[in-house]
Design an enzyme around this catalytic site. Structure first.
Site, PDB file in Angstrom:
ATOM      1  N   GLU A  74      39.269  42.084  35.531  1.00  0.00           N
ATOM      2  CA  GLU A  74      39.363  41.051  36.570  1.00  0.00           C
ATOM      3  C   GLU A  74      39.805  41.637  37.904  1.00  0.00           C
ATOM      4  O   GLU A  74      39.262  41.276  38.959  1.00  0.00           O
ATOM      5  CB  GLU A  74      40.325  39.952  36.114  1.00  0.00           C
ATOM      6  CG  GLU A  74      39.870  39.193  34.883  1.00  0.00           C
ATOM      7  CD  GLU A  74      38.482  38.589  35.039  1.00  0.00           C
ATOM      8  OE1 GLU A  74      38.063  38.296  36.176  1.00  0.00           O
ATOM      9  OE2 GLU A  74      37.799  38.436  34.017  1.00  0.00           O
TER      10      GLU A  74
ATOM     11  N   HIS B  76      36.930  43.177  39.810  1.00  0.00           N
ATOM     12  CA  HIS B  76      36.079  42.267  40.582  1.00  0.00           C
ATOM     13  C   HIS B  76      36.607  42.115  42.010  1.00  0.00           C
ATOM     14  O   HIS B  76      35.841  42.077  42.976  1.00  0.00           O
ATOM     15  CB  HIS B  76      36.024  40.885  39.914  1.00  0.00           C
ATOM     16  CG  HIS B  76      35.084  40.795  38.760  1.00  0.00           C
ATOM     17  ND1 HIS B  76      33.771  41.222  38.818  1.00  0.00           N
ATOM     18  CD2 HIS B  76      35.254  40.290  37.513  1.00  0.00           C
ATOM     19  CE1 HIS B  76      33.181  40.997  37.654  1.00  0.00           C
ATOM     20  NE2 HIS B  76      34.063  40.433  36.843  1.00  0.00           N
TER      21      HIS B  76
ATOM     22  N   GLU C 236      29.288  42.847  36.326  1.00  0.00           N
ATOM     23  CA  GLU C 236      30.071  42.847  35.096  1.00  0.00           C
ATOM     24  C   GLU C 236      30.259  44.254  34.546  1.00  0.00           C
ATOM     25  O   GLU C 236      31.349  44.653  34.147  1.00  0.00           O
ATOM     26  CB  GLU C 236      29.400  41.948  34.050  1.00  0.00           C
ATOM     27  CG  GLU C 236      29.532  40.467  34.325  1.00  0.00           C
ATOM     28  CD  GLU C 236      30.978  40.000  34.286  1.00  0.00           C
ATOM     29  OE1 GLU C 236      31.719  40.395  33.371  1.00  0.00           O
ATOM     30  OE2 GLU C 236      31.385  39.248  35.187  1.00  0.00           O
TER      31      GLU C 236
END
Length: 262
Positions: free
Chosen positions: A135, A138, A196
């Site tokens: 996370e 990102h 991803e």
């Protein structure tokens, strides 16, 4: 005239490219974190109050502890590698929300939320670090900003976000909201396969930088795949599938282990 427009657009895209830390990929960057952070802060506040906030519990403090440890390691890396401005853009926040959803997400600037439903899959701090690294990646890779930039380009909105707001404020508002995942039930982003896999690669190295064994990452993804039963958890609802992710994680393991051994 078309030729002039094409030359101008090509020049703009070249000027608007930025380099993703660790992977070195060139990405489109027509939106700065400074421009979108007020919206991000507003939407993050909404998201973390939509469910019961249990950050003050033992589990919540474990999530915060892992997040802060990883954020410190990531910032040190960014500064050492010449990404000081990106490190300055980060305004880390970590919260644990009560929900059966097997999920976690991060908004631009390092605004992270975990759901309690994912903790049985993470099992321990190393498992939390796998998810946290993904996370955080990102945010560090500015995937939301890149998605917004692509949306602006597709809609003919050239220049920065402020300029685009003047060109078409309604459209720009929609692009911004979609870019940070605002308005969705989860307040989360659904990234592309490219993003991803890049977040997986960067997250693997980030957890190693923070002192967590990256070899725990494939095991986590195996547990995540099993947790879904007939249907994948929300965290796996977008491609690539777990087998592909595990394959790529193992391929990147030698690089991550170099950081883990330091």
């Amino acid at each position: 005239m078309k030729k002039i427009v094409l030359i101008f657009t090509a020049g703009l895209l070249l000027y608007s490219c930025t380099t993703v830390p660790l992977t070195g990929r060139k990405s489109l960057s027509m939106v700065s974190n400074e421009e979108i952070q007020p919206l991000v802060n507003e939407e993050y506040k909404k998201a973390i109050t939509a469910n019961k906030n249990v950050t003050n519990t033992a589990d919540g403090q474990r999530v915060v502890r892992v997040g802060q440890k990883m954020a410190k390691a990531v910032e040190a890396y960014l500064v050492a590698e010449g990404f000081q401005s990106l490190a300055n853009d980060m305004s880390w926040e970590f919260n644990l929300l009560e929900s059966d959803q097997i999920n976690a997400w991060c908004m631009p600037g390092g605004k992270v939320a975990f759901y309690t439903g994912i903790l049985p899959v993470t099992k321990d701090e190393a498992g939390i670090a796998v998810v946290m690294g993904h996370e955080i990646a990102h945010a560090v890779a500015s995937h939301a900003g890149e998605r917004m930039s692509n949306g602006m380009l597709l809609n003919g909105l050239l220049g920065g976000a402020s300029s685009a707001m003047g060109q078409n404020p309604t459209m720009m508002q929609q692009i911004l909201l979609q870019g940070v995942g605002a308005g969705s039930q989860l307040g989360m982003l659904s990234f592309s396969r490219k993003h991803e896999l890049e977040a997986d690669e960067m997250g693997l190295i980030f957890m190693a930088m923070a002192g967590y064994d990256p070899r725990q990452a494939p095991a986590f993804w195996q547990r995540m795949a099993a947790a879904g039963g007939g249907a994948p958890p929300e965290f796996l609802s977008t491609h690539p599938g777990p087998d592909r992710r595990i394959e790529r994680l193992n391929a990147n393991m030698p690089k991550a282990m170099k950081y883990y051994k330091q």
